[in-house]
Motif scaffolding. Structure first.
Motif, mmCIF file in Angstrom:
data_model
loop_
_atom_site.group_PDB
_atom_site.id
_atom_site.type_symbol
_atom_site.label_atom_id
_atom_site.label_comp_id
_atom_site.label_asym_id
_atom_site.label_seq_id
_atom_site.Cartn_x
_atom_site.Cartn_y
_atom_site.Cartn_z
ATOM 1 N N TRP A 1 43.713 51.647 30.216
ATOM 2 C CA TRP A 1 42.777 51.731 29.446
ATOM 3 C C TRP A 1 42.679 52.117 28.153
ATOM 4 N N TRP B 1 28.386 36.544 29.786
ATOM 5 C CA TRP B 1 27.186 37.679 29.847
ATOM 6 C C TRP B 1 25.798 38.188 29.620
ATOM 7 N N GLU C 1 41.602 41.658 37.807
ATOM 8 C CA GLU C 1 42.188 41.571 36.837
ATOM 9 C C GLU C 1 43.138 41.341 36.543
ATOM 10 N N TRP D 1 38.691 38.844 34.967
ATOM 11 C CA TRP D 1 37.695 40.363 34.158
ATOM 12 C C TRP D 1 36.559 39.295 33.806
ATOM 13 N N ASN D 2 35.763 39.360 34.713
ATOM 14 C CA ASN D 2 34.630 39.398 35.225
ATOM 15 C C ASN D 2 33.417 39.482 36.664
ATOM 16 N N PRO D 3 33.040 40.945 35.667
ATOM 17 C CA PRO D 3 32.313 41.272 37.326
ATOM 18 C C PRO D 3 31.102 40.402 37.549
ATOM 19 N N GLU E 1 29.284 54.379 32.342
ATOM 20 C CA GLU E 1 30.330 52.813 33.623
ATOM 21 C C GLU E 1 31.064 53.744 34.153
ATOM 22 N N THR F 1 35.273 43.895 40.481
ATOM 23 C CA THR F 1 35.978 41.976 39.814
ATOM 24 C C THR F 1 37.704 42.434 40.013
ATOM 25 N N HIS G 1 34.898 46.400 24.801
ATOM 26 C CA HIS G 1 33.800 46.882 24.981
ATOM 27 C C HIS G 1 33.522 48.337 24.692
ATOM 28 N N LEU H 1 39.041 46.150 41.034
ATOM 29 C CA LEU H 1 38.056 46.722 40.086
ATOM 30 C C LEU H 1 36.820 46.633 40.099
ATOM 31 N N VAL I 1 33.058 48.022 38.907
ATOM 32 C CA VAL I 1 32.478 48.595 37.951
ATOM 33 C C VAL I 1 30.987 48.738 38.730
ATOM 34 N N PHE J 1 26.205 41.120 26.931
ATOM 35 C CA PHE J 1 26.764 42.780 28.412
ATOM 36 C C PHE J 1 25.844 43.499 27.327
ATOM 37 N N LEU K 1 41.793 42.701 29.150
ATOM 38 C CA LEU K 1 40.336 42.170 28.682
ATOM 39 C C LEU K 1 40.072 41.879 27.755
ATOM 40 N N PHE L 1 33.984 53.733 36.677
ATOM 41 C CA PHE L 1 34.950 52.263 37.272
ATOM 42 C C PHE L 1 36.021 53.076 38.774
ATOM 43 N N HIS M 1 36.298 50.418 24.848
ATOM 44 C CA HIS M 1 37.395 49.908 25.609
ATOM 45 C C HIS M 1 38.328 49.216 25.916
HETATM 46 C C1 PHB Z 1 33.819 46.984 31.189
HETATM 47 O O1 PHB Z 1 33.898 46.951 29.445
HETATM 48 O O2 PHB Z 1 34.051 47.630 31.171
HETATM 49 C C2 PHB Z 1 34.657 46.001 31.565
HETATM 50 C C3 PHB Z 1 34.067 44.675 31.209
HETATM 51 C C4 PHB Z 1 35.274 43.284 32.295
HETATM 52 C C5 PHB Z 1 35.832 44.272 33.295
HETATM 53 C C6 PHB Z 1 35.884 45.092 33.317
HETATM 54 C C7 PHB Z 1 35.468 46.488 32.813
HETATM 55 O O3 PHB Z 1 36.353 42.479 34.184
#
Ligand code: PHB
Ligand code: FE
Length: 328
Positions: free
Chosen positions: A262, A62, A237, A219-221, A251, A235, A245, A302, A304, A65, A241, A253, A292
């Motif tokens: 969460w 990322w 899940e 866990w890879n948007p 952001e 992504t 983050h 999910l 994002v 990120f 995670l 969800f 989170h």
């Molecule tokens: C996030 O940190 O918001 C996050 C990161 C990876 C994900 C989902 C959410 O797969």
């Protein structure tokens, strides 16, 4: 971000377990059969190799990120988009009080090259850091081969929208994306789109749930649509995670299927702030002053939603933008 070129990575001879040590600035990293050891002038840290590699994989893929990527309660990076802080204990109240914390800033390319080399050297052939626990072998043991095919994956990033001409292709069995074991109940039919001649490059539709049901990573948007600074990053899940983050912007969800729990903590201290249970159809926003981590008991979908504007972190720092989307 530019590709990494002409950067010297500081690594040493492989140890008795077959793994090379790496250093950047005053941080030193080494791994053995089970653990990763990190040292800096005022402290040391030990963490299990598997969660470390899963976090490192996300940080590399990322490009650091948005905001802060905490590998755990001690170690992490903060992205300043061009340069990156590497820290130990910086956002841990106890480490701060004991003055064990340490932080250094590096040019993006230098830390990216170091992390990429470490990820490649420390990932064995059996282990895929992007996979769900039941879909990968072990990360542990002495060095045995590599899994560069898996660790060089980057996130899918559409230019406009997945499925548009010249954009990211739809996933199919033939392109190597079978429906995941958890999503065999997802309808795979595609919408019929009858486009007025002349608009073939502008009108398109696809079955988004079918697309996501074929994701081979967790866990890879990815980025499936881009509208100015609005990025839709869905992504799939399963399990936990791998990073905690700390965002530098609000952001959103939308839980598209199943459930994620969460844990929400204060951005700077890690003090617990909330537990959010999101079930299919639930929508939540994560404020810009928290960190989170999500727990997905079953593979879930999910969405994002990110505002990619580079102006936001400074606007929040100057108090011109709020850390929450709505004040009630
Ligand atoms: C996030 O940190 O918001 C996050 C990161 C990876 C994900 C989902 C959410 O797969
Ligand atoms: Fe986040």
């Amino acid at each position: 971000m530019t590709d990494v070129t002409d950067v010297t990575v500081l690594s040493g001879e492989a140890n008795e377990h077959g793994y090379k040590p790496f250093s950047i600035g005053e941080f030193n990293f080494s791994r053995d059969e089970h653990f990763v050891h990190v040292t800096w002038p005022s402290g040391t840290h030990v963490t299990a190799a598997e969660p470390f590699l899963k976090a490192l994989m996300r940080d590399v893929a990322w490009n650091f990120f948005y905001g802060t990527v905490n590998f755990d309660a001690v170690l992490g990076t903060t992205n300043h988009y061009g340069n990156v802080d590497l820290f130990a204990g910086r956002f841990n109240e106890a480490y701060r009080k004991a003055e064990l914390d340490h932080m250094e800033n590096f040019p993006h390319d230098e830390i990216k090259a170091t992390f990429t080399a470490m990820l490649s050297d420390w990932t064995n052939a059996t282990f895929d850091p992007f996979a769900a626990p039941m879909e990968t072998g072990s990360a542990y043991g002495a060095k045995s081969g590599n899994n560069d095919a898996a660790v060089t994956r980057t996130r899918v990033t559409a230019k406009r929208m997945v499925g548009m001409p010249d954009d990211e292709p739809l996933r199919t069995d033939e392109s190597g994306y079978p429906v995941n074991r958890a999503f065999h109940d997802v309808d795979q039919s595609q919408p019929v789109v009858e486009v007025e001649p002349g608009y073939e490059n502008e009108v398109s539709a696809y079955n988004f749930f079918a697309y996501l049901s074929r994701s081979d990573v967790t866990w890879n948007p990815s980025v499936v649509s881009v509208c100015k600074d609005s990025l839709y990053c869905p992504t799939t899940e399963e399990f936990i995670l791998p990073i905690i983050h700390g965002n530098d912007r609000v952001e959103w969800f939308i839980q598209l299927s199943d459930e994620i729990i969460w844990e929400v903590e204060d951005l700077k201290t890690g003090t617990p702030r909330a537990k959010v249970v999101m079930k299919a159809g639930d929508c939540a926003s994560m404020p810009a002053d928290i960190r989170h981590r999500g727990y997905s008991p079953k593979r879930s979908m999910l969405l994002v939603w990110e505002n990619n504007s580079p102006a936001i972190p400074d606007m929040i720092a100057r108090g011109e933008a709020s850390v929450v989307p709505v004040k009630f």
